[in-house]
Design a protein around this motif. Structure first.
Motif, mmCIF file in Angstrom:
data_model
loop_
_atom_site.group_PDB
_atom_site.id
_atom_site.type_symbol
_atom_site.label_atom_id
_atom_site.label_comp_id
_atom_site.label_asym_id
_atom_site.label_seq_id
_atom_site.Cartn_x
_atom_site.Cartn_y
_atom_site.Cartn_z
ATOM 1 N N GLN A 225 -8.408 -81.658 24.278
ATOM 2 C CA GLN A 225 -7.430 -81.345 25.322
ATOM 3 C C GLN A 225 -6.021 -81.142 24.760
ATOM 4 N N ASN A 226 -5.932 -80.810 23.479
ATOM 5 C CA ASN A 226 -4.661 -80.495 22.843
ATOM 6 C C ASN A 226 -4.788 -79.164 22.119
ATOM 7 N N TYR A 227 -3.702 -78.355 22.185
ATOM 8 C CA TYR A 227 -3.708 -77.109 21.426
ATOM 9 C C TYR A 227 -2.859 -77.307 20.177
ATOM 10 N N HIS A 228 -3.384 -76.845 19.041
ATOM 11 C CA HIS A 228 -2.789 -77.172 17.744
ATOM 12 C C HIS A 228 -2.286 -75.936 17.015
ATOM 13 N N ALA A 238 0.575 -80.751 18.057
ATOM 14 C CA ALA A 238 -0.444 -80.708 19.116
ATOM 15 C C ALA A 238 0.240 -80.739 20.474
ATOM 16 N N SER A 240 -0.253 -81.270 24.412
ATOM 17 C CA SER A 240 -1.198 -81.893 25.326
ATOM 18 C C SER A 240 -1.196 -81.176 26.667
ATOM 19 N N GLU A 245 2.206 -83.047 29.156
ATOM 20 C CA GLU A 245 2.597 -81.720 28.667
ATOM 21 C C GLU A 245 3.691 -81.830 27.602
ATOM 22 N N SER A 248 2.966 -83.608 20.004
ATOM 23 C CA SER A 248 2.834 -84.734 19.076
ATOM 24 C C SER A 248 2.482 -84.159 17.705
#
Length: 396
Positions: A225-228, A238, A240, A245, A248
């Motif tokens: 559920q995180n885009y990297h 990342a 979230s 939103e 990290s």
């Protein structure tokens, strides 16, 4: 549902049977009864129905093909130079769209961009498209028509994911000015915007403090559920998709800080990075998400003749990886260090992979039921559905 003896099948048994059927069959079975139609259209059923058989999308221009990855399994232990597969042509609408890039995939839906920079959500299974509205916060589009895209006023990176807490698909865009454009060279801000499918609207978030431009050409990946995205030689950032939103950081292993980075990838639900080293290529995977000490080198290989991109692991085997090459799709076995071409029977001689190959699973999301709901929601807005495969949808 009744049996030949006249006895009714318990609802939970009926649901369990329907859950094992492919999307196309479920579309037909909606017409059996109001009860079945209600069950199959229920959001909880749609989420839990996700069929985990991976399918690969390849294509370029107006041509898109879907390949069932199960076709690879009989050939994994056979000594052949290539692997024959059949592909299904995807026809979303007429006239056909000139596709430019597949930007991401999540739970059976794909985010894609056409040659007019219009962003779509697509369901390859039901062949339905949803056109995203233009963000009211977007930077002005004024490309230099003579010098090309590299002189664009700004660049945009997209991520696509799912917010399970709010049952919502979201798109995040990260945009920043191109210092080569000569426009506002002092501005180093990175703007963050989020699109909610549930609300069909964009919102502004605080600017990102990270440098998203240095590794702009390195692709991103959705995991957990995180885009990297890669933002430095030592750090992945990342984003979230949950209620927070926010960004990290994830640290990379120190041994690859001097490597040439190619891609951030999803390896069967695990975060991975694909890098170039003196000896060839390496694929590093984070075994335990968020634990930097769990990075390990999964593949080290020097046999690729040109830059490649890992797409996914072959289902049913964690030792075979699908790679995308220029005009080719390759299947590489880690133990045997053997690389074979995937060949489409009755299709183009060279698999078109100009869009960036991606894997998806079948889903009922963005079906005809959604059309009515979103049409009511958006009837006052200049967005709408573009429907393909009318024969399939009419049976729903």
């Amino acid at each position: 549902m009744s049996t030949s003896s006249g006895k009714s099948v318990p609802p939970e048994i009926t649901e369990a049977i329907l859950r094992r059927l492919p999307v196309k069959s479920l579309g037909r079975f909606k017409s059996v009864s109001k009860t079945w139609n209600s069950l199959i259209s229920d959001p909880h059923f749609i989420k839990t129905h996700l069929r985990q058989t991976r399918k690969l999308i390849v294509g370029s221009g107006t041509s898109l093909y879907s390949i069932d990855m199960n076709q690879l399994l009989p050939y994994l232990n056979i000594n052949t130079n290539d692997i024959p597969v059949t592909g299904k042509v995807l026809n979303f609408r007429s006239p056909p769209i000139q596709w430019l890039e597949i930007l991401g995939t999540c739970m059976g839906l794909d985010l894609a961009r056409d040659d007019d920079d219009t962003i779509f959500l697509m369901n390859p299974t039901t062949q339905v498209l949803w056109k995203l509205p233009v963000s009211p916060f977007a930077l002005p589009v004024e490309d230099d028509k003579f010098l090309g895209k590299w002189r664009a006023k700004f660049f945009v990176r997209y991520g696509f994911g799912y917010d399970s807490a709010n049952d919502d698909f979201k798109v995040v865009s990260v945009s920043f000015w191109n210092p080569e454009s000569g426009l506002d060279p002092e501005c180093t801000d990175t703007f963050v915007r989020v699109y909610s499918l549930r609300n069909n609207s964009w919102s502004k978030l605080p600017n990102s403090r990270y440098d998203h431009g240095t590794f702009y050409a390195v692709s991103g990946a959705l995991v957990n559920q995180n885009y990297h995205w890669l933002v430095s030689r030592s750090t992945i950032v990342a984003f979230s998709f949950t209620e927070e939103e926010e960004f990290s950081e994830i640290r990379l292993p120190g041994s690859i800080e001097k490597a040439g980075f190619f891609d951030v990838v999803d390896m069967d639900g695990k975060l991975g990075v694909f890098v170039g080293v003196e000896a060839g290529f390496e694929l590093w995977v984070m075994e335990e998400y968020g634990v930097c000490e769990s990075w390990r080198c999964m593949v080290s290989y020097n046999g690729f003749g040109s830059p490649v991109r890992p797409v996914c692991l072959v289902e049913g085997s964690n030792r075979d990886i699908v790679f995308e090459d220029l005009g080719r799709v390759l299947v590489y076995n880690i133990d045997q260090r053997r690389c074979r071409n995937m060949r489409m029977v009755g299709g183009p001689r060279r698999l078109p992979v100009g869009l960036g190959g991606t894997c998806y699973v079948e889903t009922l999301a963005l079906s005809s039921r959604d059309i009515g709901a979103f049409s009511n929601l958006c009837k006052s807005k200049l967005t709408g559905w573009y429907l393909g495969a009318k024969k399939l949808l009419s049976k729903e």
